[in-house]
Design a protein around this motif. Structure first.
Motif, PDB file in Angstrom:
ATOM      1  N   ALA A 261       6.209 -38.408  93.976  1.00 28.81           N
ATOM      2  CA  ALA A 261       6.390 -37.119  94.986  1.00 28.81           C
ATOM      3  C   ALA A 261       4.823 -36.588  95.328  1.00 28.81           C
ATOM      4  N   GLN A 262       4.492 -35.960  96.483  1.00 28.33           N
ATOM      5  CA  GLN A 262       2.809 -35.718  96.419  1.00 28.33           C
ATOM      6  C   GLN A 262       3.228 -33.949  96.970  1.00 28.33           C
ATOM      7  N   ALA A 263       2.384 -33.336  96.259  1.00 27.19           N
ATOM      8  CA  ALA A 263       2.478 -31.842  95.896  1.00 27.19           C
ATOM      9  C   ALA A 263       1.362 -31.510  96.258  1.00 27.19           C
ATOM     10  N   SER A 264       0.573 -30.313  96.762  1.00 26.93           N
ATOM     11  CA  SER A 264      -0.011 -29.374  97.367  1.00 26.93           C
ATOM     12  C   SER A 264      -0.046 -27.945  97.951  1.00 26.93           C
ATOM     13  N   PRO A 265      -0.789 -27.303  97.960  1.00 28.50           N
ATOM     14  CA  PRO A 265      -0.374 -26.384  98.788  1.00 28.50           C
ATOM     15  C   PRO A 265      -0.331 -26.773 100.146  1.00 28.50           C
ATOM     16  N   PRO A 266       0.320 -25.971 101.420  1.00 25.72           N
ATOM     17  CA  PRO A 266       0.825 -25.798 102.313  1.00 25.72           C
ATOM     18  C   PRO A 266      -0.366 -25.278 103.354  1.00 25.72           C
ATOM     19  N   ASP A 267      -1.229 -26.186 103.725  1.00 24.37           N
ATOM     20  CA  ASP A 267      -2.523 -26.097 103.865  1.00 24.37           C
ATOM     21  C   ASP A 267      -2.904 -27.654 104.626  1.00 24.37           C
ATOM     22  N   MET A 268      -3.047 -27.618 105.848  1.00 27.42           N
ATOM     23  CA  MET A 268      -3.376 -28.886 106.845  1.00 27.42           C
ATOM     24  C   MET A 268      -4.604 -29.374 106.602  1.00 27.42           C
ATOM     25  N   ARG A 269      -5.909 -28.717 105.619  1.00 31.38           N
ATOM     26  CA  ARG A 269      -6.632 -29.474 106.028  1.00 31.38           C
ATOM     27  C   ARG A 269      -6.775 -30.536 104.611  1.00 31.38           C
ATOM     28  N   LEU A 270      -6.062 -30.692 104.348  1.00 28.00           N
ATOM     29  CA  LEU A 270      -5.610 -31.134 103.592  1.00 28.00           C
ATOM     30  C   LEU A 270      -5.764 -33.051 103.821  1.00 28.00           C
ATOM     31  N   PRO A 271      -4.683 -32.857 103.746  1.00 29.91           N
ATOM     32  CA  PRO A 271      -4.139 -34.593 105.271  1.00 29.91           C
ATOM     33  C   PRO A 271      -5.096 -34.294 106.425  1.00 29.91           C
ATOM     34  N   ILE A 272      -5.332 -33.481 106.630  1.00 31.22           N
ATOM     35  CA  ILE A 272      -6.364 -33.931 108.056  1.00 31.22           C
ATOM     36  C   ILE A 272      -8.068 -34.660 107.692  1.00 31.22           C
ATOM     37  N   ALA A 273      -8.057 -34.227 106.509  1.00 33.16           N
ATOM     38  CA  ALA A 273      -9.254 -34.621 105.660  1.00 33.16           C
ATOM     39  C   ALA A 273      -9.201 -36.018 104.820  1.00 33.16           C
ATOM     40  N   LEU A 274      -8.292 -36.080 104.699  1.00 32.00           N
ATOM     41  CA  LEU A 274      -7.965 -37.171 103.579  1.00 32.00           C
ATOM     42  C   LEU A 274      -7.218 -38.384 105.518  1.00 32.00           C
ATOM     43  N   GLY A 275      -7.019 -38.166 106.526  1.00 31.65           N
ATOM     44  CA  GLY A 275      -6.767 -39.344 107.251  1.00 31.65           C
ATOM     45  C   GLY A 275      -8.596 -39.353 108.214  1.00 31.65           C
ATOM     46  N   MET A 276      -9.285 -38.541 107.890  1.00 31.66           N
ATOM     47  CA  MET A 276     -10.669 -38.252 108.378  1.00 31.66           C
ATOM     48  C   MET A 276     -11.782 -39.506 107.211  1.00 31.66           C
TER      49      MET A 276
END
Length: 388
Positions: A261-276
């Motif tokens: 499982a991937q766990a982190s706070p509900p903050d879209m900046r994490l997947p956005i940063a990883l996407g870029m």
């Protein structure tokens, strides 16, 4: 990680503004070369251009070009080319940036997605409708297997968890859903909910369409279709579980019984940063979880009776590759009608079902066929809404 150029589509929306926050805090990693937005807020576009100094600003609404140019002048921004119209956004996507972040809302994002892929850019994809409406076309347009990096928190979680094993070791994908504004309510209790109630998401700060889709679980239905195309996973091996805390963003179960499982706070900046930055991580993209505090995580089964959208999406996907486009387009019309007070909440998915069941798909999936399917679905949905 070497510095990457970024073309940002949907720059004034929720994804776009959070992406710009990530970029502003990491100027050594990312450089904005182009911005694209709808054009409804020229001052916001000008402020973004002043902060990032792109070469091009594209606005989908061509009529907004003079206002955007005037706002740029007021903001003291010179030397930026301003273009307008749907093709202008496609041209930005095709500009050859290292990364194209597609944060647009709706199936209008499909053509820019295809343009970015054709240009060879890495596509950081937050526009799930690209895959829902044109999944077969998007897959055919790929120039390399890793060209699309998902930005939805759930699919980003799956991409991260899939690093833990080989393809043949994966048993199933498990998408988590917060349950939206109406988690735990029965179908009868949803009969008279209001727009204001539907817009009160407990965890995420999203735009109105996505928030209402979350309340109906249509958003999760679209994500099931998206997961199918992103990870080449059969629908029967993609499950959904309710997780109200939105801390575990999704999971991968492997054949030996292990679940990652991937766990982190509900903050879209994490997947956005990883996407870029993929496959590299951007340091301090968001604050991590505080493991020194006691907390509890819940997982609950999906109530298909109260929230039938996911089952309907599976049926649509089984019918043809074009039926999901019909599902999505009809839903967009129904959500607009709900917001306008012309359709009750429960009738959103009920009307979408009626449209999907009435559709007959042609044999071939082409861009023109997708356009025709969507146009038919919108007209059919509008007719059903008007006939109420």
């Amino acid at each position: 990680m070497t510095r990457r150029t970024v073309a940002l589509l949907g720059s004034t929306g929720s994804i776009g503004t959070q992406a710009l926050d990530v970029i502003a805090r990491n100027p050594d990693l990312f450089q904005v070369t182009a911005l694209a937005a709808g054009g409804s807020d020229p001052a916001a576009i000008a402020a973004q251009a002043a902060a990032t100094r792109p070469a091009v600003v594209a606005v989908a609404n061509a009529a907004a070009v003079p206002d955007v140019r005037a706002a740029l002048t007021v903001a003291g921004v010179a030397g930026v080319e301003v273009t307008g119209g749907a093709q202008a956004v496609v041209d930005v996507a095709a500009s050859g940036a290292d990364v194209v972040l597609n944060g647009m809302t709706g199936s209008v994002g499909l053509r820019p997605t295809l343009a970015a892929l054709a240009a060879g850019s890495t596509l950081a994809l937050a526009n799930k409708e690209s895959l829902v409406a044109g999944g077969a076309l998007v897959k055919a347009a790929l120039r390399r297997a890793d060209q699309i990096v998902p930005v939805d928190s759930e699919h980003s979680a799956l991409a991260q968890a899939l690093r833990s094993g080989a393809r043949g070791e994966v048993k199933r994908l498990v998408l988590t859903a917060s349950g939206g504004a109406f988690r735990g309510r029965t179908r009868d209790e949803l009969a008279h909910v209001t727009v204001e109630q539907a817009l009160k998401h407990p965890n995420w700060d999203m735009g109105p369409v996505v928030t209402i889709n979350s309340a109906s679980l249509v958003n999760k239905a679209l994500e099931v279709i998206e997961a199918h195309w992103l990870f080449d996973m059969p629908y029967e091996r993609i499950d959904v579980v309710i997780h109200p805390q939105s801390i575990v963003h999704s999971m991968v179960e492997f054949v030996d019984g292990s679940t990652i499982a991937q766990a982190s706070p509900p903050d879209m900046r994490l997947p956005i940063a990883l996407g870029m930055g993929w496959p590299d991580r951007v340091a301090d993209a968001v604050p991590g979880l505080d493991w020194s505090r006691a907390s509890a995580w819940q997982f609950e089964p999906l109530d298909d009776d109260a929230f039938p959208a996911i089952a309907l999406a599976r049926d649509a996907a089984a019918a043809s590759d074009l039926h999901p486009a019909v599902f999505n387009a009809a839903n967009e019309q129904c959500v607009a009608a709900f917001v306008a007070g012309a359709l009750p909440f429960l009738s959103i998915v009920d009307t979408v079902r009626a449209v999907v069941e009435a559709y007959s798909a042609p044999a071939d999936v082409t861009l023109e066929a997708v356009d025709a399917a969507e146009a038919w679905a919108r007209a059919r949905a509008d007719a059903l809404i008007s006939a109420r």
